[in-house]
Scaffold this active site. Sequence first.
Site, mmCIF file in Angstrom:
data_model
loop_
_atom_site.group_PDB
_atom_site.id
_atom_site.type_symbol
_atom_site.label_atom_id
_atom_site.label_comp_id
_atom_site.label_asym_id
_atom_site.label_seq_id
_atom_site.Cartn_x
_atom_site.Cartn_y
_atom_site.Cartn_z
ATOM 1 N N TYR A 99 13.845 11.771 26.091
ATOM 2 C CA TYR A 99 12.746 11.357 26.973
ATOM 3 C C TYR A 99 13.158 11.397 28.441
ATOM 4 O O TYR A 99 12.956 10.425 29.174
ATOM 5 C CB TYR A 99 12.270 9.939 26.610
ATOM 6 C CG TYR A 99 11.962 9.779 25.148
ATOM 7 C CD1 TYR A 99 10.772 10.280 24.617
ATOM 8 C CD2 TYR A 99 12.866 9.173 24.287
ATOM 9 C CE1 TYR A 99 10.499 10.172 23.275
ATOM 10 C CE2 TYR A 99 12.596 9.059 22.944
ATOM 11 C CZ TYR A 99 11.421 9.564 22.449
ATOM 12 O OH TYR A 99 11.152 9.449 21.119
ATOM 13 N N TYR A 129 6.108 3.172 15.527
ATOM 14 C CA TYR A 129 6.881 4.354 15.924
ATOM 15 C C TYR A 129 7.537 4.934 14.674
ATOM 16 O O TYR A 129 8.176 4.202 13.908
ATOM 17 C CB TYR A 129 7.962 4.012 16.960
ATOM 18 C CG TYR A 129 8.798 5.230 17.281
ATOM 19 C CD1 TYR A 129 8.346 6.185 18.188
ATOM 20 C CD2 TYR A 129 9.995 5.471 16.621
ATOM 21 C CE1 TYR A 129 9.069 7.340 18.433
ATOM 22 C CE2 TYR A 129 10.733 6.627 16.853
ATOM 23 C CZ TYR A 129 10.260 7.556 17.767
ATOM 24 O OH TYR A 129 10.975 8.700 17.994
ATOM 25 N N ASP A 158 8.630 2.604 6.370
ATOM 26 C CA ASP A 158 9.640 3.279 7.192
ATOM 27 C C ASP A 158 10.690 2.237 7.566
ATOM 28 O O ASP A 158 10.491 1.438 8.483
ATOM 29 C CB ASP A 158 8.950 3.869 8.429
ATOM 30 C CG ASP A 158 9.934 4.491 9.405
ATOM 31 O OD1 ASP A 158 11.153 4.325 9.215
ATOM 32 O OD2 ASP A 158 9.474 5.135 10.376
ATOM 33 N N LYS A 217 19.371 6.106 10.183
ATOM 34 C CA LYS A 217 20.173 5.369 11.170
ATOM 35 C C LYS A 217 21.461 4.769 10.589
ATOM 36 O O LYS A 217 22.479 5.448 10.539
ATOM 37 C CB LYS A 217 19.312 4.295 11.836
ATOM 38 C CG LYS A 217 18.211 4.893 12.724
ATOM 39 C CD LYS A 217 17.543 3.826 13.528
ATOM 40 C CE LYS A 217 16.398 4.324 14.371
ATOM 41 N NZ LYS A 217 16.785 4.935 15.627
#
Length: 430
Positions: free
Chosen positions: A23, A151, A252, A281
């Site tokens: 980003y 997200y 998720d 992760k």
Amino acid sequence: MQKIFANTEQWLEFDRAHLWHPYTSIRDPLPCYPVVAARGVRLELADGRQLIDGMSSWWSAIHGYNHPVLNQALQEQMQQMSHVMFGGIAHPAAAELGKRLVDITPAGLDYVFLADSGSIAVEVAIKMALQYWHGKGQAQKNQLLTVRGGYHGDPFACMSVCDPVNGMHHIFKGVLPQQYFADKPRVKFHEQWQQQDILSLQQHIEQHHQTLAAIILEPIVQGAGGMHFYHPEFLRQARKLCDEHGLLLIFDEIATGFGRTGELFAADHAQVSPDIMCLGKALTGGTMTLAATLANDRVADGISQGEAPVLMHGPTFMANPLACAVACASIDLLLQSDWRSNIQRLERALQNGLAPARDNPGVADVRVLGGVGVIEMREPVQAADLQEKLVARGVWVRPFGKLVYAMPPYISNDDDLATLCAAMVDAISN
Ligand code: PMP
């Protein structure tokens, strides 16, 4: 590796001119800090400064860096093979990992797809849900319902279920699949449950169930969408509504998995099993990129009855043996530790350490759940300035929007945690 660059300034200059960071503008990038090594909970900068890590490299390095047990697992696997294709080939590291995941995840999640990153695990989850309904002869059930403030990653299908405002949906209008968004869960984790919190989700289901394939949620913690901790009853109600309307439920758990919220998986706070679950992760203890999508019998059967009748996915680095081996070692390390009381220790340290931030008039909220500590400001922070102040105070914390937050490695000791929190509280004030 032969070095092209003679010193730090040279390679940093190349980085600044040519490498995209997350980003970040390629023309006017924010400053980056040159890290040359990471050991335990410390990141070492090129000039020799040591920073206490508060981010676990975005939720992943739960055992800290350069862990001897994880390094050994990598070395042992490397002697056998670093990689081999998974098409038509099986290898022991994948089976060892698959067995562990089936054993420790919520009941019924018995079928494992080993993907190469978190967002691909979400793509696979969405594909599983769509192929399930295709297999059932109901291909019109191809939309997803989620809540605002979520997200799930940056590829297009993932983006389509990220918060429509934060996720910049207007840029990709006409390209993103159209999904449904119910209200963000309002009742916080520690508050008293209120039934009205589920009404928006319920109404969307009642209105649109004919075209809905699944509901996708980050259980308990909405991470990159705002670090919001919501009530476990929301998940039980969502499960009930899915059952009543025959919808699939996708969790998720890419950020929340492996103990971070105080339970092994956030779903365990609600004692709910989804039909599909994504992990990533911390799966490899932050050493390699790997993720998993688990599914239950219903999903496996549905896909298998389809026209294909195979799951239409198979990336090159699927089930990478190095990543699988180190994931097994990371899971074993976690389960052999007293992880529950350790996370409670982290929770206490974050609560005590961040509490003084409440006296700052610029602070809107301070909240902690398990190993996640958040200071929410009233206004967006100047990320680069604040980052500089945090680094000057010897810690690595990466603020975004209004949030200054930490999810430190589980091996952080009490002194590290106290220093980390004090630096956060101080940096937002001075
Ligand atoms: N889902 C959630 C909940 C996440 O937090 C993230 C990563 N921030 C992803 C999906 C995407 O994972 P990755 O960045 O590994 O592709």
